[in-house]
Write a protein that holds these residues in place. Structure first.
Motif, PDB file in Angstrom:
ATOM      1  N   LEU A  35       0.834  -1.210   0.000  1.00  0.00           N
ATOM      2  CA  LEU A  35       0.000   0.000   0.000  1.00  0.00           C
ATOM      3  C   LEU A  35       0.866   1.257   0.000  1.00  0.00           C
ATOM      4  N   VAL A  36       1.918   1.257   0.814  1.00  0.00           N
ATOM      5  CA  VAL A  36       2.819   2.412   0.872  1.00  0.00           C
ATOM      6  C   VAL A  36       3.537   2.603  -0.461  1.00  0.00           C
ATOM      7  N   ALA A  37       4.016   1.514  -1.049  1.00  0.00           N
ATOM      8  CA  ALA A  37       4.717   1.609  -2.331  1.00  0.00           C
ATOM      9  C   ALA A  37       3.796   2.161  -3.417  1.00  0.00           C
ATOM     10  N   ASP A  38       2.543   1.687  -3.455  1.00  0.00           N
ATOM     11  CA  ASP A  38       1.581   2.170  -4.443  1.00  0.00           C
ATOM     12  C   ASP A  38       1.287   3.655  -4.238  1.00  0.00           C
ATOM     13  N   THR A  39       1.117   4.050  -2.979  1.00  0.00           N
ATOM     14  CA  THR A  39       0.817   5.457  -2.671  1.00  0.00           C
ATOM     15  C   THR A  39       1.976   6.361  -3.046  1.00  0.00           C
ATOM     16  N   ASN A  40       3.199   5.943  -2.734  1.00  0.00           N
ATOM     17  CA  ASN A  40       4.372   6.756  -3.066  1.00  0.00           C
ATOM     18  C   ASN A  40       4.516   6.933  -4.574  1.00  0.00           C
ATOM     19  N   ALA A  41       4.287   5.862  -5.328  1.00  0.00           N
ATOM     20  CA  ALA A  41       4.414   5.940  -6.788  1.00  0.00           C
ATOM     21  C   ALA A  41       3.405   6.929  -7.368  1.00  0.00           C
ATOM     22  N   ARG A  42       2.163   6.863  -6.885  1.00  0.00           N
ATOM     23  CA  ARG A  42       1.139   7.784  -7.384  1.00  0.00           C
ATOM     24  C   ARG A  42       1.439   9.222  -6.987  1.00  0.00           C
ATOM     25  N   THR A  43       1.943   9.413  -5.767  1.00  0.00           N
ATOM     26  CA  THR A  43       2.253  10.766  -5.287  1.00  0.00           C
ATOM     27  C   THR A  43       3.374  11.390  -6.105  1.00  0.00           C
ATOM     28  N   LEU A  44       4.425  10.641  -6.383  1.00  0.00           N
ATOM     29  CA  LEU A  44       5.542  11.160  -7.181  1.00  0.00           C
ATOM     30  C   LEU A  44       5.105  11.488  -8.608  1.00  0.00           C
ATOM     31  N   GLN A  45       4.218  10.678  -9.154  1.00  0.00           N
ATOM     32  CA  GLN A  45       3.731  10.930 -10.507  1.00  0.00           C
ATOM     33  C   GLN A  45       2.859  12.193 -10.550  1.00  0.00           C
ATOM     34  N   ALA A  46       2.070  12.405  -9.500  1.00  0.00           N
ATOM     35  CA  ALA A  46       1.165  13.551  -9.462  1.00  0.00           C
ATOM     36  C   ALA A  46       1.866  14.846  -9.073  1.00  0.00           C
ATOM     37  N   GLN A  47       3.035  14.746  -8.427  1.00  0.00           N
ATOM     38  CA  GLN A  47       3.739  15.947  -7.939  1.00  0.00           C
ATOM     39  C   GLN A  47       5.184  15.946  -8.436  1.00  0.00           C
ATOM     40  N   PRO A  48       5.417  16.330  -9.680  1.00  0.00           N
ATOM     41  CA  PRO A  48       6.776  16.345 -10.232  1.00  0.00           C
ATOM     42  C   PRO A  48       7.739  17.218  -9.438  1.00  0.00           C
ATOM     43  N   SER A  49       7.228  18.302  -8.853  1.00  0.00           N
ATOM     44  CA  SER A  49       8.105  19.195  -8.078  1.00  0.00           C
ATOM     45  C   SER A  49       8.618  18.491  -6.828  1.00  0.00           C
ATOM     46  N   LEU A  50       7.783  17.658  -6.222  1.00  0.00           N
ATOM     47  CA  LEU A  50       8.207  16.886  -5.049  1.00  0.00           C
ATOM     48  C   LEU A  50       9.266  15.870  -5.462  1.00  0.00           C
ATOM     49  N   ALA A  51       9.051  15.204  -6.592  1.00  0.00           N
ATOM     50  CA  ALA A  51      10.032  14.236  -7.083  1.00  0.00           C
ATOM     51  C   ALA A  51      11.371  14.910  -7.345  1.00  0.00           C
ATOM     52  N   GLN A  52      11.332  16.120  -7.911  1.00  0.00           N
ATOM     53  CA  GLN A  52      12.573  16.852  -8.195  1.00  0.00           C
ATOM     54  C   GLN A  52      13.293  17.229  -6.907  1.00  0.00           C
ATOM     55  N   ALA A  53      12.534  17.702  -5.908  1.00  0.00           N
ATOM     56  CA  ALA A  53      13.142  18.087  -4.630  1.00  0.00           C
ATOM     57  C   ALA A  53      13.773  16.880  -3.939  1.00  0.00           C
ATOM     58  N   LEU A  54      13.092  15.747  -3.959  1.00  0.00           N
ATOM     59  CA  LEU A  54      13.638  14.534  -3.341  1.00  0.00           C
ATOM     60  C   LEU A  54      14.874  14.043  -4.079  1.00  0.00           C
ATOM     61  N   THR A  55      14.928  14.295  -5.382  1.00  0.00           N
ATOM     62  CA  THR A  55      16.109  13.926  -6.165  1.00  0.00           C
ATOM     63  C   THR A  55      17.301  14.785  -5.764  1.00  0.00           C
ATOM     64  N   HIS A  56      17.073  16.088  -5.597  1.00  0.00           N
ATOM     65  CA  HIS A  56      18.150  16.998  -5.194  1.00  0.00           C
ATOM     66  C   HIS A  56      18.721  16.620  -3.828  1.00  0.00           C
ATOM     67  N   THR A  57      17.859  16.208  -2.901  1.00  0.00           N
ATOM     68  CA  THR A  57      18.324  15.903  -1.549  1.00  0.00           C
ATOM     69  C   THR A  57      18.853  14.481  -1.408  1.00  0.00           C
ATOM     70  N   GLY A  58      18.657  13.658  -2.437  1.00  0.00           N
ATOM     71  CA  GLY A  58      19.096  12.265  -2.359  1.00  0.00           C
ATOM     72  C   GLY A  58      18.095  11.355  -1.680  1.00  0.00           C
ATOM     73  N   GLU A  59      16.934  11.883  -1.299  1.00  0.00           N
ATOM     74  CA  GLU A  59      15.949  11.082  -0.585  1.00  0.00           C
ATOM     75  C   GLU A  59      15.211  10.119  -1.499  1.00  0.00           C
ATOM     76  N   ILE A  60      15.181  10.401  -2.791  1.00  0.00           N
ATOM     77  CA  ILE A  60      14.440   9.540  -3.712  1.00  0.00           C
ATOM     78  C   ILE A  60      15.035   8.139  -3.731  1.00  0.00           C
ATOM     79  N   GLU A  61      16.393   8.057  -3.620  1.00  0.00           N
ATOM     80  CA  GLU A  61      17.049   6.748  -3.642  1.00  0.00           C
ATOM     81  C   GLU A  61      16.809   5.966  -2.355  1.00  0.00           C
ATOM     82  N   ARG A  62      16.638   6.664  -1.258  1.00  0.00           N
ATOM     83  CA  ARG A  62      16.511   5.981   0.026  1.00  0.00           C
ATOM     84  C   ARG A  62      15.063   5.733   0.428  1.00  0.00           C
ATOM     85  N   LEU A  63      14.109   6.252  -0.349  1.00  0.00           N
ATOM     86  CA  LEU A  63      12.705   6.185   0.048  1.00  0.00           C
ATOM     87  C   LEU A  63      12.238   4.753   0.279  1.00  0.00           C
ATOM     88  N   ASP A  64      12.550   3.860  -0.647  1.00  0.00           N
ATOM     89  CA  ASP A  64      12.106   2.472  -0.514  1.00  0.00           C
ATOM     90  C   ASP A  64      12.895   1.697   0.545  1.00  0.00           C
TER      91      ASP A  64
END
Length: 464
Positions: A35-64
């Motif tokens: 459920l968490v994995a599905d929610t995160n995938a949908r959230t990142l797809q719906a909010q490109p700015s959030l995905a970009q910010a998490l990429t800059h901070t390195g959090e996108i790689e550690r999220l899972d």
């Protein structure tokens, strides 16, 4: 050149092994993870700015990879040895948490990595609580608890040898590190057999549900293992459709445009069959301890931000007149949303008013002979300097207590007159706990210094 496995690798391996073990023990946890994995995938797809910010901070790689566990131990020796075990994995005790004001007879710390690179490699953390036996008012019951705890050994002999080897040699080889993970896992494994009779368990449970959880078993079974979601409200709303019953209240601050600190929720604790030690043989009973928790992490707050947060949370709790529960969940949510209107909800204001910590980065590195202004605000306005919120890596005492309360049952609440005892906790641990606010401040300042250096600003920036 050293042939030792890095503590970061050992920590990452242990985190994966712990997750696999917990999923096998608690199948509902696997459903929660999906459920968490599905929610995160949908959230990142719906909010490109959030995905970009998490990429800059390195959090996108550690999220899972993100997990936090929670365990409770009963003696100073157990706590001190756990500290040594976690040190092999590069995890240090950060923060001191006193949960007695919420009626929970423990005090705690969070073992985690503290350096940026280490957190990116594996953000695994364990909220570790020490039972305060002195808070058991019944002296006979307290003596029984002390004897019971003194008779157990929660670590395998081999893991003790490997801890000593790592301490003496400065690390572990590939084979030794693999064996360490396997042996360390045994400390956190669930045991369906108690070490006390059903009657003694009931006496311990009568004093406090958590006292029974710590004292009556062979070891400190992991009681939850928490993944990180990007939209906790969505997870909470979708749990019933996956056959998961959520707790009534999301702990922490209300939903915001700019998340702060930590929000967490869980499915209700499982009622599990237990074999107790009876005079005439095995006695059948049950115990509730393990639950599936989810967290959403926001920006770390400065001391000024924490003071404002604590004040507003206190106002909401005072207006509610008690602990949040199923009966008052809607009212509590309304109160939180109302009082937190006083907390700025945009990152620029949070930064300018020094309510939150940020990580700075150079957008346009200096060219030959180029020298930028040292004015941080001007650099931000020009776009040469950028910043992103610094994620909160720690826990909230009231939130932790709320999760405990909601999953321990109605008889879990108690009143303890004793005050916080950080000195006793650190004496039991064998070292001081680190100040999380100082860690965030150092991280923020180091990022600004590095960014300004890249921009060609001479010297170091003033503290922000």
């Amino acid at each position: 050149m050293s042939n030792f496995v890095s503590p970061d690798r050992i920590r990452a391996d242990f985190s994966r092994a712990m997750s696999a073990m917990y999923q096998q023990e608690v199948p509902l946890y696997g459903d929660l993870m999906q459920l968490v994995a599905d929610t995160n995938a949908r959230t990142l797809q719906a909010q490109p700015s959030l995905a970009q910010a998490l990429t800059h901070t390195g959090e996108i790689e550690r999220l899972d990879l993100e997990r936090h566990g929670a365990i409770r131990v009963g003696t100073a020796e157990e706590l001190a040895t756990l500290g040594r075990l976690f040190a092999v994995m590069g995890m240090l005790p950060v923060g001191y948490y006193d949960l007695t004001p919420a009626g929970v007879p423990v005090h705690s710390t969070a073992f985690r990595a503290v350096e940026e690179a280490a957190l990116r490699a594996s953000p695994f953390r364990v909220f570790t609580s020490l039972l305060r036996l002195e808070l058991i008012e019944d002296t006979q019951l307290r003596a029984f608890a002390e004897r019971t705890l003194a008779a157990r050994q929660i670590f395998t002999p081999r893991v003790i040898e490997l801890i000593e080897q790592a301490e003496g040699e400065g690390g572990l080889s590939e084979a030794a590190a693999s064996e360490f993970v396997t042996q360390a896992l045994e400390t956190f494994r669930w045991h369906g057999q108690a070490t006390v009779s059903l009657a003694d368990y009931q006496r311990l449970d009568g004093a406090h549900r958590l006292i029974a959880d710590v004292v009556a078993f062979k070891g400190p079974h992991i009681n939850h293992l928490t993944p990180r979601t990007l939209d906790i409200d969505k997870v909470q709303a979708d749990m019933p459709s996956r056959g998961i019953t959520p707790k009534a209240v999301i702990e922490g601050p209300p939903r915001r445009q700019c998340p702060i600190l930590l929000r967490q929720t869980s499915f209700k604790a499982l009622n599990e069959a237990i074999d107790f030690v009876g005079a005439q043989g095995v006695e059948q009973g049950s115990h509730s301890a393990r639950f599936g928790e989810i967290e959403q992490r926001g920006v770390a707050l400065t001391p000024e931000g924490r003071a404002l947060y604590d004040s507003l949370l206190g106002q909401a709790r005072e207006a509610l007149g008690g602990f949040p529960s199923e009966a008052n969940a809607l009212r509590y949510s309304e109160l939180l949303a109302d009082v937190f209107k006083a907390f700025p909800d945009d990152y620029d204001t949070l930064r300018r008013e020094r309510l939150a910590f940020f990580r700075y980065r150079a957008v346009e590195p200096a060219g030959a002979g180029d020298e930028a202004s040292a004015d941080v605000e001007a650099l931000l306005a020009s776009g040469r300097l950028a910043c992103e919120p610094l994620v909160y890596e720690d826990f909230l005492p009231v939130s932790a207590a709320g999760i405990f309360q909601s999953n321990l049952g109605d008889n879990a609440q108690a009143q303890y007159a004793q005050v916080s005892n950080r000195d006793a906790f650190e004496q039991a641990l064998g070292r001081e706990t680190l100040d999380e606010l100082q860690i965030y401040a150092r991280t923020q300042q180091a990022s600004l210094d590095n960014a300004l250096k890249a921009l060609g600003v001479p010297g170091h920036a003033a503290a922000v």
